[in-house]
Enzyme design. Structure first.
Site: not given
Lengths: 135, 414
Positions: B128, B208, B205, B371, B231
């Site tokens: 991202h 997700q 990261d 993104c 999220k």
């Protein structure tokens, strides 16, 4: 917004864009993209006696952006540059025959913005704030 | 982490999310934009509401009842997040504004102290922008190099490139745990091992992954993990940086100001211990408390259940979508290696047009570059449409979605 947005005429212009491609020797060209979605439109104009003698556009993007740019090229042929400067959002919506709604209006106005940038560029004038804010 | 052995009762879960009763364009809302942000259950909304109604106060230095209650709730949320990702100590959990700020914290604080000319920062092509741009800014400033591990035709990271690109010059390796475009779950533990072998640090990261599966930062052995609250059923405005305390302790502050200092004199200042050194200014207290409530809610369901259920929905969606003429799906087809994020295109319909047609049916999906422009460029795609699921989504909703794809196909087939 309703599904009328994808009426036959818009899909037709998307599938068979009028005035698509390059002019052999344009007097002015302009290109811009919508940073939100990456749609790209380029306009090329041939100017004679202060009027649009010929015009072509190229681009990539959604049906709304490509169809409205194509419709616009047809509508402005023969018009004076002063007339082009007065074109606005209502003119584009009239061509489309629908209001695509707030989330898609910028798609519809990209072609107009590029056209106006080309006109101001040809006249050697600064692009107005109003034009910058179209997309 | 102990997981409850209950299976998911989706009908009951849906009752917890007031927004799911909404009609959009006179159709029941089908919310398939969870990779962008999730919806919020009542317990989260109520926790935020209760803070403002009953014990709103600034934290940490107030000598009064409300300040004490607010401080307690804020620090309890830190404990909850600590346990949720299995960090060793609560001081390893830094609250930030979002996942992006968490990564920026590392790039600005650790990066400026440790990256020099000729050093290498290894990323992947599926990152991202939030895990690319901070490193590009840093590299530009320091004369360092940013290199990208590419993907194979299945949308998985190329292991040969992992081994090729990570070397003695590499100072940090930053990899998304799960791709927000392809859904790919990356073998982070293995990549981290390669990074550490060369003395490089390893950042994941986890934006997700943390919302959708068990993430154990100690098992992965990452030095840093970044994720956002919104999220994972929490509010917007709150993010998390996990960092090993031995790293965080040696890092200079990111932002200076109140809350993060031990003493300030006209001649200079000294910093508080972890985690406060990295939490300058009044934090998002209500957001943090809301995130704590979201963590409680997810633990109640059990992350294994969340992941299993989403695999089921994703597998069903992949099967159904494949039946639609002209659908092209990007990313791994094996649900064992992906999260519930499906990027696709339908014939020559531009993703924005598709999103408009689906919106008319009350279906929220995302369209565009997500993104992740370097990935889109690598795949030679101007844009994709993306459907992404969470625990409150149902197979019936997938059916509504697939029917709408058929409708779009017909509109554009005219």
């Amino acid at each position: 917004m309703s599904s009328d947005i994808y009426k036959d005429i818009i899909l037709d212009y998307y599938r068979n864009p009028r005035n698509f491609g390059d002019l052999p020797d344009p007097d002015v060209r302009a290109k811009d993209s919508n940073p939100l979605c990456g749609d790209i439109i380029e306009m090329q104009l041939k100017i004679r006696d202060g009027k649009v003698d010929d015009i072509r556009f190229k681009g990539k993007g959604c049906a709304i952006s490509q169809a409205s740019a194509s419709m616009l090229t047809e509508a402005v042929k023969g018009k004076t540059l002063d007339e082009l400067k007065t074109l606005g959002k209502p003119d584009v919506l009239a061509l489309l025959g629908i209001d695509p709604g707030p989330t898609r209006i910028k798609c519809a106005l990209l072609g107009l913005k590029v056209l106006k940038v080309a006109v101001y560029g040809h006249l050697g004038q600064a692009v107005t704030e109003e034009v910058k804010q179209l997309v | 982490m102990v997981e409850k052995l209950t299976t998911i009762n989706v009908a009951r879960i849906r009752e917890d999310f007031p927004i799911l009763k909404r009609q959009v364009n006179d159709k029941p809302l089908v919310y398939f934009d969870n990779a962008a942000t999730s919806q919020k259950p009542n317990v989260v909304i109520d926790a935020i509401d209760r803070y403002y109604r009953e014990y709103n106060a600034n934290i940490h230095r107030g000598i009064h009842k409300l300040a004490e209650e607010a401080t307690l709730a804020y620090e309890e949320a830190r404990e909850k997040v600590t346990n949720f990702v299995n960090a060793k100590r609560a001081e390893e959990i830094i609250f930030t504004r979002n996942g992006t700020e968490a990564i920026n914290l590392v790039a600005y604080s650790w990066g400026r102290a440790n990256i020099g000319k000729g050093d290498k920062i290894v990323l992947t092509i599926m990152e991202h922008h939030s895990n690319i741009v901070p490193w590009q800014i840093l590299a530009e400033e320091k004369g360092a190099k940013v290199e990208f591990v590419k993907i194979n035709e299945r949308g998985e990271l190329r292991q040969d490139e992992v081994h090729e690109l990570i070397d003695e010059k590499t100072k940090i390796v930053c990899v998304t745990h799960a791709s927000n475009v392809l859904g790919t779950i990356n073998p982070v533990k293995e990549i981290g091992r390669v990074a550490h072998r060369y003395g490089a640090l390893f950042l994941i990261d986890a934006a997700q992954s943390v919302p959708h599966m068990t993430v154990d930062v100690r098992e992965i052995d990452c030095d840093f993990a970044a994720f956002s609250g919104h999220k994972m059923l929490g509010p917007t405005g709150i993010g998390v940086l996990y960092g090993k305390s031995e790293q965080l302790q040696n890092m200079p502050p990111f932002l200076g100001g109140g809350e993060m200092i031990r003493e300030v004199h006209t001649t200079g200042a000294s910093w508080k211990d972890l985690p406060y050194k990295f939490e300058a200014g009044t934090p998002d207290i209500s957001g943090t408390i809301g995130l704590g409530a979201a963590v409680d809610y997810l633990r109640e369901i059990g992350m294994r259940n969340v992941h299993d259920y989403e695999k089921e929905i994703t597998s069903y969606a992949l099967e159904q979508m494949k039946q639609v003429d002209g659908v092209v799906i990007y990313g791994p087809m094996d649900v064992a290696h992906r999260v519930g994020v499906i990027s696709f295109n339908l014939g020559d319909i531009h993703p924005h047009d598709l999103a408009s047609i689906l919106d008319e049916e009350g279906i929220a999906i995302r369209s565009g570059h997500h993104c992740a422009q370097p990935l889109m460029e690598f795949l030679e795609l101007p844009a994709t449409s993306r459907a992404s699921f969470y625990i409150y989504n149902t197979k019936e909703e997938v059916d509504v979605f697939v029917n709408a794809l058929e409708k779009a196909r017909k509109i554009f087939a005219r």
